[in-house]
Write a protein that holds these residues in place. Structure first.
Motif, PDB file in Angstrom:
ATOM      1  N   ALA A   9       1.855  18.025  10.348  1.00 13.55           N
ATOM      2  CA  ALA A   9       0.929  17.048  10.920  1.00 13.55           C
ATOM      3  C   ALA A   9      -0.427  17.134  10.234  1.00 13.55           C
ATOM      4  CB  ALA A   9       0.782  17.287  12.423  1.00 13.55           C
ATOM      5  N   LEU A  10      -0.901  18.366  10.002  1.00 12.60           N
ATOM      6  CA  LEU A  10      -2.192  18.548   9.328  1.00 12.60           C
ATOM      7  C   LEU A  10      -2.164  17.970   7.917  1.00 12.60           C
ATOM      8  CD1 LEU A  10      -3.482  22.133  10.194  1.00 12.60           C
ATOM      9  CD2 LEU A  10      -4.524  19.925  10.722  1.00 12.60           C
ATOM     10  N   ILE A  11      -1.046  18.217   7.184  1.00 17.89           N
ATOM     11  CA  ILE A  11      -0.960  17.732   5.805  1.00 17.89           C
ATOM     12  C   ILE A  11      -1.016  16.199   5.793  1.00 17.89           C
ATOM     13  CG2 ILE A  11       0.607  17.462   3.846  1.00 17.89           C
ATOM     14  CD1 ILE A  11       1.525  20.306   4.311  1.00 17.89           C
ATOM     15  N   LEU A  12      -0.234  15.572   6.677  1.00 24.31           N
ATOM     16  CA  LEU A  12      -0.217  14.109   6.701  1.00 24.31           C
ATOM     17  C   LEU A  12      -1.606  13.562   7.034  1.00 24.31           C
ATOM     18  CD1 LEU A  12       3.196  13.555   8.481  1.00 24.31           C
ATOM     19  CD2 LEU A  12       2.659  13.131   6.084  1.00 24.31           C
ATOM     20  N   ALA A  13      -2.262  14.175   8.039  1.00 24.97           N
ATOM     21  CA  ALA A  13      -3.612  13.729   8.395  1.00 24.97           C
ATOM     22  C   ALA A  13      -4.562  13.948   7.231  1.00 24.97           C
ATOM     23  CB  ALA A  13      -4.094  14.480   9.635  1.00 24.97           C
ATOM     24  N   GLY A  14      -4.404  15.092   6.559  1.00 26.15           N
ATOM     25  CA  GLY A  14      -5.278  15.397   5.430  1.00 26.15           C
ATOM     26  C   GLY A  14      -5.118  14.393   4.301  1.00 26.15           C
ATOM     27  N   VAL A  15      -3.862  14.034   3.987  1.00 28.18           N
ATOM     28  CA  VAL A  15      -3.630  13.069   2.912  1.00 28.18           C
ATOM     29  C   VAL A  15      -4.242  11.719   3.275  1.00 28.18           C
ATOM     30  CG1 VAL A  15      -1.850  11.743   1.717  1.00 28.18           C
ATOM     31  CG2 VAL A  15      -1.565  14.182   2.036  1.00 28.18           C
ATOM     32  N   TYR A  16      -4.053  11.335   4.540  1.00 30.06           N
ATOM     33  CA  TYR A  16      -4.628  10.059   4.986  1.00 30.06           C
ATOM     34  C   TYR A  16      -6.149  10.090   4.837  1.00 30.06           C
ATOM     35  CZ  TYR A  16      -5.862   6.095   7.889  1.00 30.06           C
ATOM     36  OH  TYR A  16      -6.387   4.912   8.335  1.00 30.06           O
ATOM     37  N   GLY A  17      -6.756  11.157   5.345  1.00 32.28           N
ATOM     38  CA  GLY A  17      -8.215  11.262   5.270  1.00 32.28           C
ATOM     39  C   GLY A  17      -8.694  11.268   3.823  1.00 32.28           C
ATOM     40  N   PHE A  18      -7.970  11.997   2.977  1.00 31.92           N
ATOM     41  CA  PHE A  18      -8.382  12.106   1.578  1.00 31.92           C
ATOM     42  C   PHE A  18      -8.354  10.746   0.899  1.00 31.92           C
ATOM     43  CE2 PHE A  18      -7.226  12.802  -2.903  1.00 31.92           C
ATOM     44  CZ  PHE A  18      -8.351  13.520  -3.299  1.00 31.92           C
ATOM     45  N   LEU A  19      -7.272   9.996   1.123  1.00 34.13           N
ATOM     46  CA  LEU A  19      -7.153   8.716   0.425  1.00 34.13           C
ATOM     47  C   LEU A  19      -8.089   7.666   1.014  1.00 34.13           C
ATOM     48  CD1 LEU A  19      -3.321   8.507  -0.190  1.00 34.13           C
ATOM     49  CD2 LEU A  19      -5.108   8.995  -1.841  1.00 34.13           C
ATOM     50  N   ARG A  20      -8.362   7.741   2.304  1.00 31.19           N
ATOM     51  CA  ARG A  20      -9.150   6.709   2.956  1.00 31.19           C
ATOM     52  C   ARG A  20     -10.650   6.978   2.952  1.00 31.19           C
ATOM     53  NH1 ARG A  20      -6.591   2.344   5.463  1.00 31.19           N
ATOM     54  NH2 ARG A  20      -6.163   1.448   3.439  1.00 31.19           N
ATOM     55  N   THR A  65       4.609   1.025   2.207  1.00 29.08           N
ATOM     56  CA  THR A  65       3.444   1.707   2.742  1.00 29.08           C
ATOM     57  C   THR A  65       3.701   3.206   2.733  1.00 29.08           C
ATOM     58  OG1 THR A  65       4.024   0.155   4.441  1.00 29.08           O
ATOM     59  CG2 THR A  65       1.787   0.869   4.394  1.00 29.08           C
ATOM     60  N   VAL A  66       2.944   3.909   1.911  1.00 30.43           N
ATOM     61  CA  VAL A  66       3.294   5.290   1.573  1.00 30.43           C
ATOM     62  C   VAL A  66       3.414   6.176   2.802  1.00 30.43           C
ATOM     63  CG1 VAL A  66       2.671   7.264   0.200  1.00 30.43           C
ATOM     64  CG2 VAL A  66       2.006   4.985  -0.549  1.00 30.43           C
ATOM     65  N   LEU A  67       2.312   6.364   3.516  1.00 31.51           N
ATOM     66  CA  LEU A  67       2.323   7.359   4.593  1.00 31.51           C
ATOM     67  C   LEU A  67       3.066   6.858   5.823  1.00 31.51           C
ATOM     68  CD1 LEU A  67      -1.129   9.122   4.552  1.00 31.51           C
ATOM     69  CD2 LEU A  67       1.114  10.049   4.058  1.00 31.51           C
ATOM     70  N   ALA A  68       2.702   5.660   6.285  1.00 31.15           N
ATOM     71  CA  ALA A  68       3.332   5.133   7.497  1.00 31.15           C
ATOM     72  C   ALA A  68       4.843   5.048   7.310  1.00 31.15           C
ATOM     73  CB  ALA A  68       2.761   3.772   7.836  1.00 31.15           C
ATOM     74  N   GLY A  69       5.270   4.588   6.130  1.00 33.17           N
ATOM     75  CA  GLY A  69       6.695   4.462   5.858  1.00 33.17           C
ATOM     76  C   GLY A  69       7.392   5.800   5.900  1.00 33.17           C
ATOM     77  N   THR A  70       6.798   6.799   5.250  1.00 29.64           N
ATOM     78  CA  THR A  70       7.415   8.119   5.231  1.00 29.64           C
ATOM     79  C   THR A  70       7.523   8.682   6.642  1.00 29.64           C
ATOM     80  OG1 THR A  70       6.463   8.488   3.069  1.00 29.64           O
ATOM     81  CG2 THR A  70       7.237  10.416   4.244  1.00 29.64           C
ATOM     82  N   ILE A  71       6.451   8.502   7.429  1.00 32.75           N
ATOM     83  CA  ILE A  71       6.484   9.040   8.790  1.00 32.75           C
ATOM     84  C   ILE A  71       7.555   8.326   9.621  1.00 32.75           C
ATOM     85  CG2 ILE A  71       5.159   9.305  10.920  1.00 32.75           C
ATOM     86  CD1 ILE A  71       2.672   9.572   9.106  1.00 32.75           C
TER      87      ILE A  71
END
Lengths: 288, 346
Positions: A146-157, A232-238
């Motif tokens: 969960a932290l990694i996914l949130a981190g990737v989202y935050g990093f890209l956005r 959609t990279v993240l949403a799709g993967t999740i």
């Protein structure tokens, strides 16, 4: 009730592992349109990058959270320069070249390290739920994912580089015209995806152990997840991880792990017939 | 090349093939025949992918699925029934059926080419895991245990149709395999020269244009996919007859990669090249394997990367092109044609 709790935890864990092994691939594929067939071997490399230092006396957490992602990330940057960059835009050739890389890495790992299962004991103890025991490491994997996914989202956005990377992927020519060093952005993005793969391999190493061919057990599931996720990279993967993780874990309960995998594949193929562009393909483009 | 000359070449290939198939068993030792049979089996598998990938442009990374299904279908059939005619038919029909179902989802879902490659590979990987895990004695079809990672040893060889006591020896398996290989080759050449074959190639070149001309690309691709599966299944049946053994490694990623490499070495869009590629790479890996110089994975990996980066069209087309260029430069030394070409006169 206890059984239901354990099943719920196991399903969450299955979803988290799927997302974990797919996120690096999703970044490399979803953003750069590069299909990295050596993804499983990046995970394998991440596993060795934690197991070998631990055997040499390094602290497990240092090896897992620092050494593994940095090693595999740097390796990714080198591979991008040597193999991926000459082939940008030629998807089929990229697949074949990275497939070659995958075989080469398996061969080198078996030749140098040998064909035995290396491992590191999972830390933490276990917790009692009614009459069942559940390893605390399971919860750690779910939380870290969960932290990694949130981190990737935050990093890209929300960071400067993340926004530049997103813009470059959308329109490389425009980004170049605005003064962005496009090839550097590609290299760093590939390195980031590789580093995340390395981290994933490292986190899973204490549970599954590491073998030269361990990547093969991950790669089919990772590819199915990312492809079914869609544009959609993240949403799709999740979303895909949630669906497939649940299906395969529930089927696993009813039969065996392998039948669970077969069910995952069958669901994915039927899903692609219904939604050829993946789960998120229809709704949004260019998002995360 | 004109149609008449083509037919004459094919007839010559057929006659030479028959002559070799029947005379060679009298000329060389059994050991050599057995080795040659393996090459024939792999050449046939290469032909199936040469059709599917090279001519129809369907990026199937899991052609070994059909090879494996064919092999397992024959094995389980012949060990249950004891007579080989129906099992051989099963070894061809089951891969076709599986290809039809899988192909329906993939082509009618309009899954794009690269996804198709990845999905077919995933299917073969999961088949590998599945068969690998079925090693317990409770997993059996009829009276035959599937054997899991141990595979199934001691599979009976084909017999004369209808007479199960008259099984084939090594020489006859060689003869049968070579005749079938030649038949498949000629059959594919005829198929590609037909109206159907031309539409298939047209779809590969430009799918949209072919559809606008009224051809249903999905149906054509599905049919080619199923034909390819039939040939791969037949190769699987022959493979079991060659070694009397089948194991889950026929589904492995290494095996699938080999088939792709054969085609890449031979060049996309040629049938003879695919056969040459299969024979050359198999010879190379056998040689490396027996001499234990280096892990074959490393060699295949390096060949793969080098081919993609340096020789993207494959060796055979590259050699042909170089040969043509040299001939062209030889004719160009003729002054008149040189002047003409400089003036733009053809």
């Amino acid at each position: 009730m206890d059984f239901a709790t354990v099943v719920f935890i196991q399903v969450m864990y299955a979803v988290a592992t799927l997302a974990l092994i797919s996120v690096g691939l999703a970044i490399i594929f979803g953003m750069m349109r590069v299909i990295n067939f050596a993804h499983g071997e990046f995970l394998m490399l991440g596993g060795y990058a934690v197991v070998l230092p631990v055997q040499a006396g390094v602290n497990l957490w240092v090896a897992m959270l620092i050494i593994a992602p940095i090693t595999v990330g740097l390796f990714g940057v080198i591979i991008e320069r040597l193999i991926i960059r000459p082939l940008y835009g030629r998807i089929v050739e990229t697949v074949l070249a990275t497939w070659g890389l995958s075989l080469l890495m398996i061969g080198l790992a078996s030749a140098w390290i040998g064909f035995y299962q290396a491992g590191a004991a999972p830390p933490f103890g276990s917790v009692q739920i009614g009459s069942y025991r559940e390893g605390l490491y399971t919860f750690f994997v779910i939380g870290v994912t969960a932290l990694i996914l949130a981190g990737v989202y935050g990093f890209l956005r929300h960071t400067r580089f993340g926004l530049i990377a997103l813009g470059t992927m959308q329109n490389p020519a425009m980004a170049a015209a605005l003064g962005v060093n496009v090839s550097r952005v590609y290299a760093v993005t590939f390195g980031l995806g590789a580093a995340l793969s390395g981290l994933a391999g490292a986190i899973l190493a204490p549970i599954s152990g590491v073998l030269p061919v361990i990547g093969i057990t991950y790669i089919a599931k990772a590819f199915i997840t990312v492809i079914s996720g869609g544009a959609t990279v993240l949403a799709g993967t999740i979303a895909a991880s949630a669906l497939f993780g649940t299906v395969s874990q529930l089927v696993t309960y009813l039969s065996t792990v392998i039948i669970g995998e077969v069910a995952l594949l069958a669901v994915a193929i039927v899903l692609l017939r219904l939604l050829p562009e993946g789960i998120t393909g229809r709704f949004s483009r260019g998002g995360l | 090349m004109s149609r008449g000359r083509d037919a004459a070449t094919l007839m010559a290939v057929g006659l030479i093939g028959l002559a070799v198939a029947f005379s060679l068993p009298h000329l060389v030792e059994v050991f050599v025949l057995v080795e040659l049979t393996a090459y024939i089996v792999f050449a046939m598998l290469a032909l199936s992918l040469a059709l599917v990938w090279g001519y129809a442009g369907i990026l199937c990374f899991g052609q070994s699925i059909f090879f494996g299904i064919g092999g397992y279908a024959y094995t389980l059939g012949v060990m249950n029934i004891g007579e080989s005619t129906l099992p051989v038919a099963l070894g061809i029909a089951l891969p076709m059926l599986f290809a039809a179902v899988l192909g329906y989802f993939l082509f009618y879902g309009r899954v794009s080419d690269i996804y198709l490659g990845v999905i077919t590979l995933c299917v073969s990987l999961i088949a590998y895991n599945l068969i690998n895990s079925l090693s317990g004695t409770e997993y059996k079809i009829g009276s035959v245990p599937i054997g899991g990672h141990n595979g199934i040893p001691g599979v009976p060889v084909v017999n004369m149709p209808g007479d199960s006591s008259r099984t084939f020896g090594f020489e006859e398996v060689f003869t049968l395999s070579l005749i079938l290989l030649v038949a498949v080759y000629i059959g594919l050449r005829a198929l590609l020269a037909s109206q159907f074959g031309k539409v298939v190639v047209a779809i590969r070149e430009n799918e949209l244009r072919a559809e606008l001309l009224g051809y249903d690309a999905r149906a054509y691709k599905l049919v080619v996919f199923v034909i390819g599966a039939a040939i791969a299944g037949l190769a699987g049946v022959l493979f079991v007859n060659w070694g009397s053994f089948i194991g889950p490694t026929v589904f492995s990623i290494f095996f699938s990669a080999q088939i792709i490499i054969w085609i890449m070495v031979g060049g996309l869009g040629t049938l003879a090249g695919a056969i040459a590629g299969a024979v050359f790479i198999q010879w190379l890996s056998t040689w490396l394997g027996t001499n234990k110089i280096i892990d074959p994975n490393i060699v295949l990996g390096v060949i793969f990367i080098v081919l993609v980066l340096l020789v993207p069209k494959g060796l055979q087309p590259m050699l042909v092109e170089r040969f043509k260029r040299r001939r062209r430069s030889e004719t160009r030394s003729d002054t008149r044609s040189e002047t003409n070409s400089r003036l733009g006169v053809p």
